[in-house]
Design an enzyme around this catalytic site. Structure first.
Site, PDB file in Angstrom:
ATOM      1  N   LYS A 195      -2.987 -10.042  -2.652  1.00 16.36           N
ATOM      2  CA  LYS A 195      -2.062  -9.903  -3.786  1.00 16.36           C
ATOM      3  C   LYS A 195      -0.760 -10.666  -3.569  1.00 16.36           C
ATOM      4  O   LYS A 195      -0.144 -11.139  -4.530  1.00 16.36           O
ATOM      5  CB  LYS A 195      -1.745  -8.423  -4.050  1.00 16.36           C
ATOM      6  CG  LYS A 195      -1.217  -7.684  -2.837  1.00 16.36           C
ATOM      7  CD  LYS A 195       0.044  -6.940  -3.064  1.00 16.36           C
ATOM      8  CE  LYS A 195       0.640  -6.322  -1.836  1.00 16.36           C
ATOM      9  NZ  LYS A 195      -0.007  -6.289  -0.563  1.00 16.36           N
ATOM     10  N   LYS A 210       2.177 -12.312   4.082  1.00 18.84           N
ATOM     11  CA  LYS A 210       3.404 -12.133   3.272  1.00 18.84           C
ATOM     12  C   LYS A 210       4.350 -13.317   3.507  1.00 18.84           C
ATOM     13  O   LYS A 210       4.891 -13.888   2.564  1.00 18.84           O
ATOM     14  CB  LYS A 210       4.093 -10.815   3.623  1.00 18.84           C
ATOM     15  CG  LYS A 210       3.239  -9.609   3.277  1.00 18.84           C
ATOM     16  CD  LYS A 210       3.940  -8.314   3.561  1.00 18.84           C
ATOM     17  CE  LYS A 210       2.958  -7.161   3.509  1.00 18.84           C
ATOM     18  NZ  LYS A 210       2.169  -7.093   2.271  1.00 18.84           N
ATOM     19  N   LYS A 261     -10.832  -9.505   4.249  1.00 15.05           N
ATOM     20  CA  LYS A 261      -9.943  -8.595   3.520  1.00 15.05           C
ATOM     21  C   LYS A 261     -10.415  -7.154   3.657  1.00 15.05           C
ATOM     22  O   LYS A 261     -11.486  -6.782   3.169  1.00 15.05           O
ATOM     23  CB  LYS A 261      -9.928  -8.981   2.037  1.00 15.05           C
ATOM     24  CG  LYS A 261      -8.949  -8.174   1.217  1.00 15.05           C
ATOM     25  CD  LYS A 261      -7.544  -8.598   1.509  1.00 15.05           C
ATOM     26  CE  LYS A 261      -6.516  -7.878   0.713  1.00 15.05           C
ATOM     27  NZ  LYS A 261      -5.169  -8.063   1.250  1.00 15.05           N
ATOM     28  N   GLY A 294       0.788  -1.229   0.000  1.00 14.20           N
ATOM     29  CA  GLY A 294       0.000   0.000   0.000  1.00 14.20           C
ATOM     30  C   GLY A 294       0.820   1.279   0.000  1.00 14.20           C
ATOM     31  O   GLY A 294       0.410   2.284  -0.603  1.00 14.20           O
ATOM     32  N   ASN A 295       2.014   1.257   0.645  1.00 13.64           N
ATOM     33  CA  ASN A 295       2.794   2.501   0.721  1.00 13.64           C
ATOM     34  C   ASN A 295       3.377   2.897  -0.634  1.00 13.64           C
ATOM     35  O   ASN A 295       3.824   4.016  -0.809  1.00 13.64           O
ATOM     36  CB  ASN A 295       3.915   2.386   1.772  1.00 13.64           C
ATOM     37  CG  ASN A 295       4.910   1.305   1.428  1.00 13.64           C
ATOM     38  OD1 ASN A 295       4.548   0.265   0.882  1.00 13.64           O
ATOM     39  ND2 ASN A 295       6.172   1.539   1.731  1.00 13.64           N
TER      40      ASN A 295
HETATM   41  N1  ADP Z   1       6.691  -9.377  12.652  1.00 18.25           N
HETATM   42  C1  ADP Z   1       6.620  -8.278  11.897  1.00 18.25           C
HETATM   43  N2  ADP Z   1       7.741  -7.784  11.326  1.00 18.25           N
HETATM   44  C2  ADP Z   1       7.692  -6.676  10.558  1.00 18.25           C
HETATM   45  N3  ADP Z   1       6.549  -5.985  10.300  1.00 18.25           N
HETATM   46  C3  ADP Z   1       5.402  -6.437  10.841  1.00 18.25           C
HETATM   47  C4  ADP Z   1       5.379  -7.596  11.661  1.00 18.25           C
HETATM   48  N4  ADP Z   1       4.105  -7.810  12.066  1.00 18.25           N
HETATM   49  C5  ADP Z   1       3.363  -6.836  11.524  1.00 18.25           C
HETATM   50  N5  ADP Z   1       4.121  -5.996  10.782  1.00 18.25           N
HETATM   51  C6  ADP Z   1       3.561  -4.841  10.070  1.00 18.25           C
HETATM   52  O1  ADP Z   1       3.091  -5.330   8.814  1.00 18.25           O
HETATM   53  C7  ADP Z   1       3.193  -4.275   7.856  1.00 18.25           C
HETATM   54  C8  ADP Z   1       3.045  -4.851   6.466  1.00 18.25           C
HETATM   55  O2  ADP Z   1       1.697  -5.195   6.270  1.00 18.25           O
HETATM   56  P1  ADP Z   1       0.693  -4.255   5.432  1.00 18.25           P
HETATM   57  O3  ADP Z   1       0.869  -2.831   5.807  1.00 18.25           O
HETATM   58  O4  ADP Z   1      -0.661  -4.849   5.566  1.00 18.25           O
HETATM   59  O5  ADP Z   1       1.240  -4.559   3.981  1.00 18.25           O
HETATM   60  P2  ADP Z   1       1.195  -3.801   2.583  1.00 18.25           P
HETATM   61  O6  ADP Z   1       2.525  -3.135   2.438  1.00 18.25           O
HETATM   62  O7  ADP Z   1       1.025  -4.925   1.601  1.00 18.25           O
HETATM   63  O8  ADP Z   1       0.051  -2.839   2.574  1.00 18.25           O
HETATM   64  C9  ADP Z   1       4.533  -3.667   8.186  1.00 18.25           C
HETATM   65  O9  ADP Z   1       4.674  -2.367   7.677  1.00 18.25           O
HETATM   66  C10 ADP Z   1       4.525  -3.701   9.726  1.00 18.25           C
HETATM   67  O10 ADP Z   1       3.961  -2.505  10.228  1.00 18.25           O
HETATM   68  N1   CP Z   2      -5.536  -7.178  -3.004  1.00 22.59           N
HETATM   69  C1   CP Z   2      -4.708  -6.833  -1.986  1.00 22.59           C
HETATM   70  O1   CP Z   2      -4.008  -7.665  -1.406  1.00 22.59           O
HETATM   71  O2   CP Z   2      -4.724  -5.483  -1.657  1.00 22.59           O
HETATM   72  P1   CP Z   2      -4.011  -4.753  -0.424  1.00 22.59           P
HETATM   73  O3   CP Z   2      -2.571  -5.157  -0.464  1.00 22.59           O
HETATM   74  O4   CP Z   2      -4.200  -3.286  -0.692  1.00 22.59           O
HETATM   75  O5   CP Z   2      -4.704  -5.215   0.804  1.00 22.59           O
END
Ligand code: ADP
Ligand code: CP
Length: 319
Positions: free
Chosen positions: A218, A280, A134, A17-18
């Site tokens: 994803k 992930k 989700k 997302g970032n």
């Molecule tokens: N054990 C962990 N080690 C590192 N990050 C973690 C952990 N558990 C949770 N996180 C969090 O998970 C985030 C990634 O998930 P998310 O923000 O949902 O992913 P995306 O980048 O796909 O949007 C990291 O930025 C961190 O804040």
């Molecule tokens: N489809 C999907 O995984 O989207 P986000 O990463 O934005 O949750």
């Protein structure tokens, strides 16, 4: 090294997302930085597929149509959720492609991009349809979320301590319909933007595909692509440089490497938050289990190029 079609290593990248932001305006700006990091990483030597999330975007599109279609004066029709998913892929892919092309051009790299709006087959009996998990759309307060649920009948949940969001089912991806086309384009040297939002989920019936109101994770679809292509690497780019144990605690320890066995032990200890880091790590396990020669990497967008060179990030390998 000049790019030789199909000869370099192959990488499937999953953008978090970032890399995209939350509004079209913010996204258009952010993707410039994202494109810089992608081109730093894959430049002129790596066969590349770029996948991306779509949770905030598909929620935004769905919400906009939902509100507008309830106003008879607007004459906006009801737009089904799968169509919103396809729109989110198209618009994110358009921004990413535009930004990557600009970056390639400014460095004199003779490569191009190709966008594929992708469908992913899911099974009707997937238990995920009974338990929406989700998160999509923007964050809300608990009061706002409950009011939305009351007004539209949608399900809302608290998202990993970050606020409340609408949630939809997230079934397991089984097959990428456009798999061969994506492979051909990658082999031809294109940087392929594909399987955004995990692909639009579809049921397959009597040789036809039917869109399903759901959002696939994803990272799981990226892992399926990576093992299917026997890609050398799956690179999951998120907001942290490394996966950690005791994340957010005073004794947090960042991990350079995990074997599948170690990763499973950490999962059993509850080290990775469900809905954020857990899927992930699970996606990486899935990829290296199906393709043991492969290497999975979780790192930040900023560290992507260094991660590919083996200088940082958390690597997950078989064993
Ligand atoms: N054990 C962990 N080690 C590192 N990050 C973690 C952990 N558990 C949770 N996180 C969090 O998970 C985030 C990634 O998930 P998310 O923000 O949902 O992913 P995306 O980048 O796909 O949007 C990291 O930025 C961190 O804040
Ligand atoms: N489809 C999907 O995984 O989207 P986000 O990463 O934005 O949750």
């Amino acid at each position: 090294m000049p790019y030789i079609k199909g000869k370099g290593p192959s990488v499937v990248i999953a953008l978090g997302g970032n890399a995209l932001g939350k509004t079209p305006e913010e996204q258009l700006e952010l993707v410039k930085t994202t494109a810089r990091h992608i081109v730093d990483m894959v430049g002129d030597g790596v066969n590349t597929i770029v996948t991306h999330g779509n949770g905030p975007q598909v929620g935004m599109i769905n919400n906009a149509f939902d509100i507008a279609s309830k106003d008879p004066a607007s004459k906006v029709p009801v737009v089904p959720f799968p169509e919103c998913g396809a729109m989110s892929q198209g618009y994110i892919g358009y921004h990413l492609s535009q930004a990557i092309l600009g970056e390639l051009k400014s460095r004199g790299i003779m490569r191009s991009t190709a966008n594929i709006v992708t469908q992913t087959v899911v099974y009707p009996d997937d238990p995920a349809f009974d338990n929406p998990t989700k998160p999509v759309g923007s964050f809300m307060t608990e009061e706002e979320a409950k009011a939305l649920a009351e007004a539209t009948g949608c399900t809302v949940k608290e998202d990993a301590g970050r606020g409340w969001r609408m949630v939809v089912a997230s079934p397991t991806p089984r097959r990428i319909v456009e798999f061969d086309a994506v492979k051909d384009l990658m082999d031809a040297g294109y940087i392929v933007v594909s399987t955004g939002g995990g692909g639009v989920p579809v049921f397959e019936r009597n040789d036809h595909y039917y869109g399903v109101p759901a959002v696939i994770d994803k990272d799981r679809s990226a892992a399926m692509l990576a093992s299917g292509f026997k890609a050398d690497m799956l690179v999951i780019l998120t907001a942290v440089e490394k996966v950690a144990v005791n994340f957010g605690k005073p004794d947090q320890r960042d991990l350079d490497m995990m074997t599948v066995t170690e990763a499973r032990e950490y999962i059993a200890q509850g080290q990775f938050a469900p809905g954020s880091m857990l899927p992930k790590v699970e996606a990486c396990i899935d990829y290296v289990t199906k393709y043991p020669q492969g290497k999975a990497l979780i790192t930040s967008l900023e560290c992507a190029a260094a991660g590919l060179r083996g200088e940082t990030g958390t690597v997950i390998v078989t064993g």
